[in-house]
Design a protein around this motif. Structure first.
Motif, PDB file in Angstrom:
ATOM      1  N   ASP A 292      12.176  62.641  58.418  1.00 30.05           N
ATOM      2  CA  ASP A 292      13.772  62.420  57.501  1.00 30.05           C
ATOM      3  C   ASP A 292      14.620  62.116  58.799  1.00 30.05           C
ATOM      4  O   ASP A 292      14.722  62.972  59.598  1.00 30.05           O
ATOM      5  N   LEU A 293      15.180  61.215  58.727  1.00 25.18           N
ATOM      6  CA  LEU A 293      16.165  60.748  59.748  1.00 25.18           C
ATOM      7  C   LEU A 293      17.445  61.752  59.870  1.00 25.18           C
ATOM      8  O   LEU A 293      17.673  62.020  60.922  1.00 25.18           O
ATOM      9  N   GLN A 294      17.600  62.292  58.871  1.00 20.61           N
ATOM     10  CA  GLN A 294      18.903  63.128  58.960  1.00 20.61           C
ATOM     11  C   GLN A 294      18.453  64.417  59.432  1.00 20.61           C
ATOM     12  O   GLN A 294      19.353  65.066  60.223  1.00 20.61           O
ATOM     13  N   MET A 295      17.101  64.879  59.290  1.00 19.20           N
ATOM     14  CA  MET A 295      16.790  66.078  59.956  1.00 19.20           C
ATOM     15  C   MET A 295      16.438  65.830  61.492  1.00 19.20           C
ATOM     16  O   MET A 295      16.782  66.735  62.503  1.00 19.20           O
ATOM     17  N   ILE A 296      16.066  64.695  61.800  1.00 22.27           N
ATOM     18  CA  ILE A 296      15.906  64.432  63.425  1.00 22.27           C
ATOM     19  C   ILE A 296      17.301  64.427  64.109  1.00 22.27           C
ATOM     20  O   ILE A 296      17.530  64.963  64.964  1.00 22.27           O
ATOM     21  N   GLN A 297      18.338  63.951  63.182  1.00 20.55           N
ATOM     22  CA  GLN A 297      19.611  63.767  63.966  1.00 20.55           C
ATOM     23  C   GLN A 297      20.143  65.208  64.134  1.00 20.55           C
ATOM     24  O   GLN A 297      20.820  65.791  65.288  1.00 20.55           O
ATOM     25  N   SER A 298      20.027  66.193  63.185  1.00 22.59           N
ATOM     26  CA  SER A 298      20.359  67.479  63.075  1.00 22.59           C
ATOM     27  C   SER A 298      19.387  68.230  64.327  1.00 22.59           C
ATOM     28  O   SER A 298      20.257  69.197  64.836  1.00 22.59           O
ATOM     29  N   THR A 299      18.196  68.100  64.318  1.00 21.65           N
ATOM     30  CA  THR A 299      17.537  68.526  65.297  1.00 21.65           C
ATOM     31  C   THR A 299      18.017  68.510  66.581  1.00 21.65           C
ATOM     32  O   THR A 299      18.143  69.172  67.679  1.00 21.65           O
ATOM     33  N   LEU A 300      18.412  67.076  66.962  1.00 19.78           N
ATOM     34  CA  LEU A 300      18.931  66.758  68.408  1.00 19.78           C
ATOM     35  C   LEU A 300      20.332  67.399  68.643  1.00 19.78           C
ATOM     36  O   LEU A 300      20.437  67.810  69.939  1.00 19.78           O
ATOM     37  N   GLN A 301      21.187  67.696  67.497  1.00 18.89           N
ATOM     38  CA  GLN A 301      22.309  68.325  67.865  1.00 18.89           C
ATOM     39  C   GLN A 301      22.108  69.779  68.141  1.00 18.89           C
ATOM     40  O   GLN A 301      22.805  70.369  68.895  1.00 18.89           O
ATOM     41  N   THR A 302      21.001  70.268  67.364  1.00 19.07           N
ATOM     42  CA  THR A 302      20.809  71.678  67.720  1.00 19.07           C
ATOM     43  C   THR A 302      20.234  71.876  69.079  1.00 19.07           C
ATOM     44  O   THR A 302      20.532  72.600  69.776  1.00 19.07           O
ATOM     45  N   GLN A 303      19.359  70.979  69.633  1.00 16.66           N
ATOM     46  CA  GLN A 303      18.771  70.832  70.847  1.00 16.66           C
ATOM     47  C   GLN A 303      19.875  71.114  71.873  1.00 16.66           C
ATOM     48  O   GLN A 303      19.919  71.374  72.880  1.00 16.66           O
ATOM     49  N   ASN A 304      20.940  70.229  71.682  1.00 13.25           N
ATOM     50  CA  ASN A 304      22.193  70.043  72.779  1.00 13.25           C
ATOM     51  C   ASN A 304      22.951  71.620  72.672  1.00 13.25           C
ATOM     52  O   ASN A 304      23.434  71.975  73.394  1.00 13.25           O
ATOM     53  N   ARG A 305      22.859  71.922  71.292  1.00 12.89           N
ATOM     54  CA  ARG A 305      23.534  73.262  71.451  1.00 12.89           C
ATOM     55  C   ARG A 305      22.792  74.405  72.225  1.00 12.89           C
ATOM     56  O   ARG A 305      23.113  75.238  72.767  1.00 12.89           O
ATOM     57  N   LEU A 306      21.354  74.309  72.004  1.00  7.53           N
ATOM     58  CA  LEU A 306      20.555  75.262  72.977  1.00  7.53           C
ATOM     59  C   LEU A 306      20.727  75.065  74.235  1.00  7.53           C
ATOM     60  O   LEU A 306      20.717  75.960  74.916  1.00  7.53           O
ATOM     61  N   PHE A 307      20.984  73.865  74.705  1.00 12.19           N
ATOM     62  CA  PHE A 307      20.828  73.476  75.923  1.00 12.19           C
ATOM     63  C   PHE A 307      22.576  74.176  76.508  1.00 12.19           C
ATOM     64  O   PHE A 307      22.439  74.858  77.576  1.00 12.19           O
ATOM     65  N   SER A 308      23.359  74.125  75.759  1.00 17.18           N
ATOM     66  CA  SER A 308      24.650  74.317  76.233  1.00 17.18           C
ATOM     67  C   SER A 308      24.876  76.065  76.149  1.00 17.18           C
ATOM     68  O   SER A 308      25.546  76.506  76.855  1.00 17.18           O
ATOM     69  N   LEU A 309      23.756  76.788  75.450  1.00 13.70           N
ATOM     70  CA  LEU A 309      23.875  78.072  75.325  1.00 13.70           C
ATOM     71  C   LEU A 309      22.783  78.659  76.495  1.00 13.70           C
ATOM     72  O   LEU A 309      22.431  79.764  76.648  1.00 13.70           O
ATOM     73  N   GLY A 310      22.248  77.799  77.447  1.00 12.33           N
ATOM     74  CA  GLY A 310      21.558  78.007  78.446  1.00 12.33           C
ATOM     75  C   GLY A 310      19.894  78.128  78.422  1.00 12.33           C
ATOM     76  O   GLY A 310      19.221  78.373  79.176  1.00 12.33           O
ATOM     77  N   LEU A 311      19.481  77.346  77.206  1.00 13.53           N
ATOM     78  CA  LEU A 311      18.059  77.492  77.107  1.00 13.53           C
ATOM     79  C   LEU A 311      17.567  76.129  77.938  1.00 13.53           C
ATOM     80  O   LEU A 311      18.244  75.253  78.024  1.00 13.53           O
ATOM     81  N   VAL A 312      16.591  76.422  78.506  1.00 14.90           N
ATOM     82  CA  VAL A 312      15.797  75.416  79.183  1.00 14.90           C
ATOM     83  C   VAL A 312      15.202  74.294  78.516  1.00 14.90           C
ATOM     84  O   VAL A 312      14.003  74.273  78.104  1.00 14.90           O
ATOM     85  N   CYS A 313      16.253  73.203  78.136  1.00 10.76           N
ATOM     86  CA  CYS A 313      15.556  72.194  77.208  1.00 10.76           C
ATOM     87  C   CYS A 313      16.404  70.888  77.769  1.00 10.76           C
ATOM     88  O   CYS A 313      17.617  71.200  78.294  1.00 10.76           O
ATOM     89  N   PRO A 314      16.005  69.511  77.447  1.00 11.14           N
ATOM     90  CA  PRO A 314      16.834  68.682  77.779  1.00 11.14           C
ATOM     91  C   PRO A 314      18.129  68.428  77.347  1.00 11.14           C
ATOM     92  O   PRO A 314      18.240  68.635  76.109  1.00 11.14           O
ATOM     93  N   GLU A 315      19.134  67.794  77.914  1.00 11.00           N
ATOM     94  CA  GLU A 315      20.530  67.542  77.466  1.00 11.00           C
ATOM     95  C   GLU A 315      20.435  66.026  77.155  1.00 11.00           C
ATOM     96  O   GLU A 315      20.281  65.491  77.844  1.00 11.00           O
ATOM     97  N   LEU A 316      20.774  65.694  75.600  1.00 10.03           N
ATOM     98  CA  LEU A 316      20.909  64.419  75.263  1.00 10.03           C
ATOM     99  C   LEU A 316      22.193  63.928  75.620  1.00 10.03           C
ATOM    100  O   LEU A 316      23.291  64.549  75.292  1.00 10.03           O
ATOM    101  N   LEU A 317      22.059  62.611  75.857  1.00  6.42           N
ATOM    102  CA  LEU A 317      23.501  61.897  76.205  1.00  6.42           C
ATOM    103  C   LEU A 317      23.870  61.311  74.800  1.00  6.42           C
ATOM    104  O   LEU A 317      23.216  60.968  73.804  1.00  6.42           O
ATOM    105  N   SER A 318      25.297  61.209  74.482  1.00  3.48           N
ATOM    106  CA  SER A 318      25.959  60.920  73.299  1.00  3.48           C
ATOM    107  C   SER A 318      26.579  59.638  73.518  1.00  3.48           C
ATOM    108  O   SER A 318      27.290  59.350  74.465  1.00  3.48           O
ATOM    109  N   TYR A 319      26.566  58.539  72.413  1.00  3.21           N
ATOM    110  CA  TYR A 319      27.370  57.367  72.506  1.00  3.21           C
ATOM    111  C   TYR A 319      28.025  57.385  70.944  1.00  3.21           C
ATOM    112  O   TYR A 319      27.508  57.259  69.907  1.00  3.21           O
TER     113      TYR A 319
END
Length: 336
Positions: free
Chosen positions: A64-91
């Motif tokens: 589901d495209l919307q779910m992937i977009q939400s997942t990527l946003q969550t990944q960046n939130r996790l990164f900002s909170l100190g989890l060891v995961c990649p930070e995604l670039l935003s355009y």
């Protein structure tokens, strides 16, 4: 079949798109040949090292495209909170890019680290993994994401599973697949002996849903990255735990109990996990995945073969898992 632009021009196209959107110049590119269908490249630029990930159009049909977009946003939130995961670039506010040729892709910071072979993660590394996965589960379920009314995996009844295995055994008889039939008979016997009431108090919540050894990077004794959040969804947290344990701690038909114990201790530094729940997690991942990997249709590639071996091992040792988790005993080798 929709394949998009040719493979020969895909890299050139995405390189030009990424340079135009993010303002860097690519000096060097290294293809990363891992994963299913999606293509990835490590790029060294004048602004740092990044990874470009292309989402294959055929594979995208399963998501589901919307779910992937939400997942990527969550990944960046996790990164900002100190989890060891990649930070995604935003355009222009988007993390999932769509190129002028209709190709979906992301650009993220490249995470340094080494892959470990299946079953070959040390106790020290597993302690670090436990701490990070405990943190992951705590952050995913801190209330930021709304709980869903039901999980992705719906636990089937014993009767449903027995009917399934009998149907598959019949297919083996029709096709003369004696070796696969013996594996299915093992799964059938394990299912008939299984107490489904064990799954009466599972833990629903947001989880990664693809936690296996290929999605973990290490630097020395420490985990350096958790990768590939594409399948993140609302499911049972025990599935994350069971999949990770069997992938990292089963080697040569022996469960590395010291590594399992190290994971347990690490997880309890940032979240809560009992021995009983850990054992339940292993049983749950067997109950879900056995029908995926024990099949009349041969699976291609090494990971599916490994997954099948894990399901066979679990089916043989479901009744012994509690005893294996008695840390006072010496490590025991359980053979096929």
């Amino acid at each position: 079949m929709e394949t998009g632009i040719s493979n020969e021009s895909l890299w050139t196209h995405l390189k030009e798109e990424a340079e135009a959107r993010f303002g860097f110049e690519v000096d060097k590119c290294t293809p990363i040949n891992r994963g299913w269908l999606n293509q990835k490249w490590k790029i060294e630029t004048n602004q740092g090292v990044f990874l470009i990930k292309q989402y294959n159009k055929e594979r995208m049909k399963k998501y589901d495209l919307q779910m992937i977009q939400s997942t990527l946003q969550t990944q960046n939130r996790l990164f900002s909170l100190g989890l060891v995961c990649p930070e995604l670039l935003s355009y222009k506010g988007d993390l999932l890019q769509k190129s002028t040729e209709g190709e979906r892709f992301t650009v993220m910071r490249f995470m340094e680290g080494m892959l470990n072979p299946p079953g070959n993660v040390s106790s020290e590394q597993m302690h670090s993994v436990g701490k990070e996965i405990g943190k992951l589960h705590a952050l995913l379920n801190d209330g930021t994401l709304e709980a869903k009314s039901e999980t992705v995996f719906k636990v089937p009844s014993i009767a449903e599973r027995v009917e399934y295995w009998q149907s598959e055994i019949n297919k083996c008889d029709e096709q003369g697949l004696d070796h696969v039939r013996s594996l299915m008979e093992l799964q059938m016997a394990a299912t008939l002996a299984f107490n489904i009431e064990l799954f009466g108090n599972l833990t629903p919540g947001w989880c990664h849903r693809d936690l296996w050894v290929d999605n973990l990077l290490f630097s020395g004794d420490y985990i350096s990255a958790i990768l590939d959040f594409d399948r993140m969804n609302y499911d049972f947290l025990e599935l994350d735990i069971g999949r990770l344990i069997i992938s990292t701690c089963l080697q040569n038909n022996t469960l590395n109990r010291k590594a399992v114990q190290a994971f347990l201790k690490g997880y309890n530094n940032t979240n809560e996990l009992s021995v009983e729940r850990l054992v339940k997690a292993l049983k749950l991942v067997w109950y879900m995945e056995s029908t995926w990997w024990i099949d009349v249709t041969p699976h291609e590639g090494e990971p599916p073969k490994r997954f099948q071996q894990e399901m066979v091992w679990l089916a043989r040792h479901l009744q012994q898992l509690e005893r294996m988790m008695d840390w006072k005993k010496e490590e025991v080798t359980f053979m096929f």
